[in-house]
Motif scaffolding. Sequence first.
Motif, PDB file in Angstrom:
ATOM      1  N   TYR A  53       0.837  -1.195   0.000  1.00  0.00           N
ATOM      2  CA  TYR A  53       0.000   0.000   0.000  1.00  0.00           C
ATOM      3  C   TYR A  53       0.875   1.249   0.000  1.00  0.00           C
ATOM      4  N   GLU A  54       0.360   2.311  -0.592  1.00  0.00           N
ATOM      5  CA  GLU A  54       1.096   3.567  -0.650  1.00  0.00           C
ATOM      6  C   GLU A  54       0.244   4.709  -0.114  1.00  0.00           C
ATOM      7  N   ALA A  55       0.940   5.755   0.359  1.00  0.00           N
ATOM      8  CA  ALA A  55       0.291   7.000   0.757  1.00  0.00           C
ATOM      9  C   ALA A  55       0.420   8.006  -0.377  1.00  0.00           C
ATOM     10  N   LEU A  56      -0.083   9.197  -0.168  1.00  0.00           N
ATOM     11  CA  LEU A  56      -0.025  10.227  -1.199  1.00  0.00           C
ATOM     12  C   LEU A  56       1.391  10.770  -1.376  1.00  0.00           C
ATOM     13  N   VAL A  70       4.087  10.524  -4.291  1.00  0.00           N
ATOM     14  CA  VAL A  70       3.836   9.102  -4.538  1.00  0.00           C
ATOM     15  C   VAL A  70       2.507   9.016  -5.284  1.00  0.00           C
ATOM     16  N   LEU A  71       1.406   8.826  -4.591  1.00  0.00           N
ATOM     17  CA  LEU A  71       0.111   8.806  -5.265  1.00  0.00           C
ATOM     18  C   LEU A  71      -0.469  10.205  -5.450  1.00  0.00           C
ATOM     19  N   GLY A  72       0.127  11.175  -4.799  1.00  0.00           N
ATOM     20  CA  GLY A  72      -0.186  12.574  -5.043  1.00  0.00           C
ATOM     21  C   GLY A  72       0.970  13.204  -5.783  1.00  0.00           C
ATOM     22  N   THR A  73       0.706  14.234  -6.568  1.00  0.00           N
ATOM     23  CA  THR A  73       1.786  14.903  -7.301  1.00  0.00           C
ATOM     24  C   THR A  73       2.094  16.288  -6.749  1.00  0.00           C
ATOM     25  N   GLY A  91      -3.455   7.706 -13.941  1.00  0.00           N
ATOM     26  CA  GLY A  91      -2.983   6.461 -14.533  1.00  0.00           C
ATOM     27  C   GLY A  91      -2.564   5.388 -13.547  1.00  0.00           C
ATOM     28  N   VAL A  92      -2.917   5.531 -12.269  1.00  0.00           N
ATOM     29  CA  VAL A  92      -2.553   4.526 -11.261  1.00  0.00           C
ATOM     30  C   VAL A  92      -3.609   3.423 -11.246  1.00  0.00           C
ATOM     31  N   LYS A  93      -3.148   2.182 -11.153  1.00  0.00           N
ATOM     32  CA  LYS A  93      -4.059   1.043 -11.047  1.00  0.00           C
ATOM     33  C   LYS A  93      -3.821   0.297  -9.737  1.00  0.00           C
ATOM     34  N   GLY A 178      -3.488  -3.253  -3.320  1.00  0.00           N
ATOM     35  CA  GLY A 178      -2.944  -1.917  -3.160  1.00  0.00           C
ATOM     36  C   GLY A 178      -2.450  -1.365  -4.469  1.00  0.00           C
ATOM     37  N   THR A 179      -1.648  -0.302  -4.376  1.00  0.00           N
ATOM     38  CA  THR A 179      -1.066   0.325  -5.567  1.00  0.00           C
ATOM     39  C   THR A 179       0.442   0.197  -5.593  1.00  0.00           C
TER      40      THR A 179
END
Length: 544
Positions: A53-56, A70-73, A91-93, A178-179
């Motif tokens: 799992y990842e955070a932003l 990470v999941l946030g830019t 584009g994250v799956k 997760g991502t």
Amino acid sequence: MTITLTGCSSSGSGAKSSGLTTITVGTSDIGTENFNPFNNTGAFMQPTQGVIYEALFYYNKTSAGDPVPVLGTSFTWNSDGTQLTVKVRPGVKFTDGTAMTSQDVAYSLNLFSKNPGLNTTGTTWTATAGDAGTVTVAFPSTSFTLGPQVLGNLPIVPQAIWSKIADPITATNTDPVGTGPYKLKSFNTQSYLLTKNTTYWGTGDDAPAVDQVRYVPSSTANVTQSALDAGTLDITGNFLPTLKSIVAQHPNLAYTNTPQATSSLFTCVNAAMGCTGPQTDLAVRQAMYYAMDRTQLGTQAGAGFSLPASNVMILNSVNKSQIVSPDYMTAPQAADTAKAKSVLEADGWALGSDGYYAKGGQKLALSINVVSGWTDYDTICTLLQAQFKSAGIKLTVNTMSQNAWLQGETSGKFQLSMNSVNMGVSSDPYYVFNNYLNSLATAKVGKNATTNTSRFSDPAVDAALKQLASTNDDAVKQAAYKTIEDKVAAQMPYIPVYVNSALAEYNNSRATGWPTASNLYAFPLPWNSNWGLGLVLKKIRPVK
């Protein structure tokens, strides 16, 4: 904890290598299968946060730099700190093939905020998915301090799955989706295997190059040292008292030392919440504080890697400007046995003919829980037996498995426990104080506490924590720090030993790109709550 890099090949004479690269990670124990990133008792499997799992964003607590997207830019605050707007990476799956959306992000942030068993900040927020891949987080008051918690410490999960889970704390989540750069392939009680996420959003340096990650038990420093000597490890997170000599004998080995936690005696402090034993007496905690010969502990247990600690839980290196009094900067390094005894005698304890104090028919006898095989902590406890005896305090050491030790702390069924006060998601002292002192983060003995396992509770501290969570004013922060530090110094729910060494050892012969002392691009230790290991596993490259 240990990590071994191996090349898998077909069996049989003359067989060619399959080219598959596997990293083997050693953990202290493999207990119940649990990949729940919201579990707040420490019972989840190591790769849950940061790997599966990842955070932003990633906040690197080894430095004061900007967080890593990470999941946030990107993110921005409004002027009064009541609204946080996050741009979500496109584009994250998820590993089940479904697209991650801003609705999943908003759901994940709200799932934590609205559950009082998870959210111990005292402040709730509301996340709303907007257009063009944005999420807006609204707070009821100024909440700049909560940025790292929301952005860097909350896993983003698929709403389609988690909306059907009744209790996000107790669910074991045996089929994690997760991502992260790796996903679960198989699990048994002897080992479990992760495989590379082939649809991972990262490219280039952000894409993992190692195919598989295997986790196996490796519970003692002796096992780790033997493996390092044999050349079978690529990264390990164990404390090794002979590390310098090991590295000197093996040119391919290197290590980093990242002081980031205060080794401490955790005390079950609060009789009103069910704690029992002499340690609930303040004079006893004060006597233990003065009876310690911290110089001896640092030399013999810390093997020269430790540093003097403050007596108010935060680091006197990273957080020097937030320590409000010179008296709080460094705990005494030499034992003051006379002072320890005088504190006890002023509280009504009388020295018996057996050399130990007693009061009201109760001998001053304490027990301390420690994980068997944690060499430095085992040594601390052994040395403390003699140091405390000189002050008339009897100490019994209970060595146990990590699972038993953890259960003792979380349930409150202990007197003393050898553990570390760790930094939070960032270097902000708020996260240490909130984790270990907030009344919302504890529970009565017999029920599981989250992070405040000492059962400490003080209304003035709770009020100061609320102030810290809702201000960006340095003067207000310093006043709140003073309130908290004065209470910690006076009550001693966590008795400091020293700043311990977060040692990570690397073998550069089979993989390169590990963190170094001059480039700690991520906190490298393979611990359950360390989001940084995901970045390390993405960065390393097998030697061809």
